[in-house]
Scaffold this motif. Structure first.
Motif, short mmCIF file in Angstrom:
data_model
loop_
_atom_site.label_atom_id
_atom_site.label_comp_id
_atom_site.label_asym_id
_atom_site.label_seq_id
_atom_site.Cartn_x
_atom_site.Cartn_y
_atom_site.Cartn_z
N VAL A 169 -1.23 16.55 -30.07
CA VAL A 169 -0.62 17.44 -29.08
C VAL A 169 -1.25 17.22 -27.71
O VAL A 169 -2.48 17.12 -27.60
CB VAL A 169 -0.80 18.92 -29.49
N HIS A 170 -0.41 17.14 -26.71
CA HIS A 170 -0.90 16.99 -25.34
C HIS A 170 -0.82 18.34 -24.63
O HIS A 170 0.23 18.99 -24.66
CB HIS A 170 -0.04 15.96 -24.59
N LEU A 171 -1.91 18.76 -24.03
CA LEU A 171 -1.92 19.98 -23.22
C LEU A 171 -1.88 19.54 -21.76
O LEU A 171 -2.65 18.64 -21.36
CB LEU A 171 -3.18 20.82 -23.47
N PHE A 172 -1.02 20.16 -20.95
CA PHE A 172 -0.88 19.69 -19.57
C PHE A 172 -0.40 20.82 -18.65
O PHE A 172 0.13 21.82 -19.11
CB PHE A 172 0.08 18.49 -19.49
N ASP A 173 -0.61 20.57 -17.37
CA ASP A 173 -0.14 21.46 -16.30
C ASP A 173 -0.58 22.91 -16.52
O ASP A 173 0.25 23.81 -16.68
CB ASP A 173 1.40 21.35 -16.18
N PHE A 174 -1.87 23.13 -16.49
CA PHE A 174 -2.41 24.50 -16.62
C PHE A 174 -2.60 25.08 -15.23
O PHE A 174 -3.02 24.39 -14.30
CB PHE A 174 -3.72 24.48 -17.41
N HIS A 175 -2.30 26.34 -15.11
CA HIS A 175 -2.41 26.98 -13.80
C HIS A 175 -2.78 28.45 -13.97
O HIS A 175 -2.17 29.14 -14.80
CB HIS A 175 -1.07 26.86 -13.05
N VAL A 176 -3.77 28.87 -13.19
CA VAL A 176 -4.11 30.30 -13.16
C VAL A 176 -3.86 30.77 -11.73
O VAL A 176 -4.30 30.11 -10.77
CB VAL A 176 -5.58 30.53 -13.59
N TRP A 226 -12.14 15.19 -9.41
CA TRP A 226 -12.46 16.08 -8.28
C TRP A 226 -12.25 17.55 -8.65
O TRP A 226 -12.69 18.44 -7.93
CB TRP A 226 -11.61 15.73 -7.05
N ASN A 227 -11.59 17.80 -9.77
CA ASN A 227 -11.19 19.17 -10.09
C ASN A 227 -12.32 19.90 -10.84
O ASN A 227 -12.27 20.10 -12.06
CB ASN A 227 -9.90 19.16 -10.90
N GLN A 228 -13.33 20.29 -10.07
CA GLN A 228 -14.51 20.90 -10.68
C GLN A 228 -14.17 22.21 -11.41
O GLN A 228 -14.79 22.53 -12.41
CB GLN A 228 -15.60 21.16 -9.62
N ALA A 229 -13.19 22.94 -10.87
CA ALA A 229 -12.83 24.21 -11.52
C ALA A 229 -12.30 23.94 -12.93
O ALA A 229 -12.72 24.59 -13.90
CB ALA A 229 -11.79 24.95 -10.68
N GLN A 230 -11.41 22.96 -13.06
CA GLN A 230 -10.84 22.66 -14.38
C GLN A 230 -11.92 22.07 -15.30
O GLN A 230 -11.97 22.40 -16.49
CB GLN A 230 -9.64 21.71 -14.23
N LEU A 231 -12.80 21.23 -14.75
CA LEU A 231 -13.85 20.63 -15.58
C LEU A 231 -14.79 21.72 -16.10
O LEU A 231 -15.16 21.74 -17.29
CB LEU A 231 -14.62 19.56 -14.80
N ALA A 232 -15.16 22.66 -15.21
CA ALA A 232 -16.06 23.76 -15.63
C ALA A 232 -15.37 24.61 -16.68
O ALA A 232 -15.96 25.03 -17.68
CB ALA A 232 -16.44 24.62 -14.41
N SER A 233 -14.08 24.82 -16.47
CA SER A 233 -13.31 25.66 -17.37
C SER A 233 -13.21 25.03 -18.76
O SER A 233 -13.38 25.71 -19.79
CB SER A 233 -11.93 25.81 -16.74
#
Ligand SMILES: CC(C)(COP(=O)(O)OP(=O)(O)OC[C@H]1O[C@@H](n2cnc3c(N)ncnc32)[C@H](O)[C@@H]1OP(=O)(O)O)[C@@H](O)C(=O)NCCC(=O)NCCS
Length: 242
Positions: free
Chosen positions: A135-142, A178-185
């Motif tokens: 399963v591929h998870l993609f396009d997450f947005h908060v 570059w997406n530190q928020a997503q990496l931390a998450s």
């Protein structure tokens, strides 16, 4: 993203934010493309997840939608209105037609964020082939007002545990370096880092450059865990695009 949808996104941004903000945004996008275009790839062996269901705090609720008809007009509006509404609505339609699921996370009945999953394949050319159970998870947005409150890790973990109840494959997700928020998450979820890679599509052909040392290491790891067998016929091993 295709050149035409990038241009249409830029036009919408210009109309909303004006010339100076658009130049700044364009500069940022160009710097990211030139200097930090690597994606960090993550995987999760769904069979290894211990709890069959994920507990959520009582104020949070997750909804899964497998077609547009069950989505309320208000939720659809919120999901599609913050960048290019026309393109976003086309994406929603196309994803449901491919069999994707849209997962919404709500806080006190207000939409706080969302993410998509698709089993057995990806919407866009990927870094490797998925097996039928993968399963591929993609396009997450908060949404901005809910960020930094653990919404994304709650949603991703909930999705993984729900998927584990119905699939014995692997789950994959990626985040730009570059997406530190997503990496931390993602560090707060059961996902584990698989490696890193770049890809570009030229004249319909997708070229992938992966970190070969990491790819070989993780290929061994996945084989040792016998995860690779769950992909079955046609499943690719991450790091090697067929
Ligand atoms: C990436 C994203 C989904 C993370 O969601 P989230 O629910 O805020 O995730 P978390 O609560 O775990 O916070 C993760 C990191 O976001 C950052 N953060 C915290 N508060 C924030 C805020 N108010 N605004 C922006 N980022 C914030 C922090 O770096 C935090 O990590 P830290 O707690 O270790 O410092 C969200 O920032 C987002 O929607 N970004 C835009 C879309 C995107 O990049 N999607 C991912 C690629 S598909």
């Amino acid at each position: 993203m295709s050149i035409s949808s990038s241009l249409s996104r830029l036009t919408v941004y210009f109309k909303r934010h004006g010339f100076r903000a658009t130049v700044r945004r364009f500069g940022l996008a160009a710097r990211r493309t030139l200097f930090s275009s690597r994606m960090i790839l993550f995987y999760c062996d769904l069979r290894a997840l211990s709890a069959p269901t994920a507990d959520l705090p009582s104020s949070l609720k997750v909804e899964r939608h497998t077609n547009q008809a069950t989505l309320s007009p208000q939720d659809l509006q919120e999901i599609t209105s913050f960048w290019n509404p026309q393109q976003a609505r086309r994406n929603v339609k196309e994803r449901f037609e491919l069999g994707a699921s849209l997962w919404l996370i709500k806080s006190k009945d207000e939409l706080a964020g969302y993410g998509w999953t698709l089993q057995g394949r990806t919407v866009e050319p990927h870094y490797f082939r998925l097996g039928p159970d993968d399963v591929h998870l993609f396009d997450f947005h908060v949404f901005a007002q809910y960020r930094g409150r653990g919404m994304n890790p709650s949603l991703v973990s909930y999705i993984l545990r729900s998927l584990a109840a119905e699939s014995h494959g692997r789950a994959f997700i990626e985040a730009a370096e570059w997406n530190q928020a997503q990496l931390a998450s993602l560090r707060r979820t059961p996902f584990r880092r698989l490696g890193s890679a770049r890809k570009c599509t030229i004249f319909g052909r997708t070229i992938v450059c992966s970190d070969q040392n990491q790819a070989a290491k993780h290929k061994r790891e996945l084989k040792n865990q016998s995860i690779a067998t769950t992909g079955g016929k046609g499943a690719g091993v991450p790091g090697l695009r067929a």
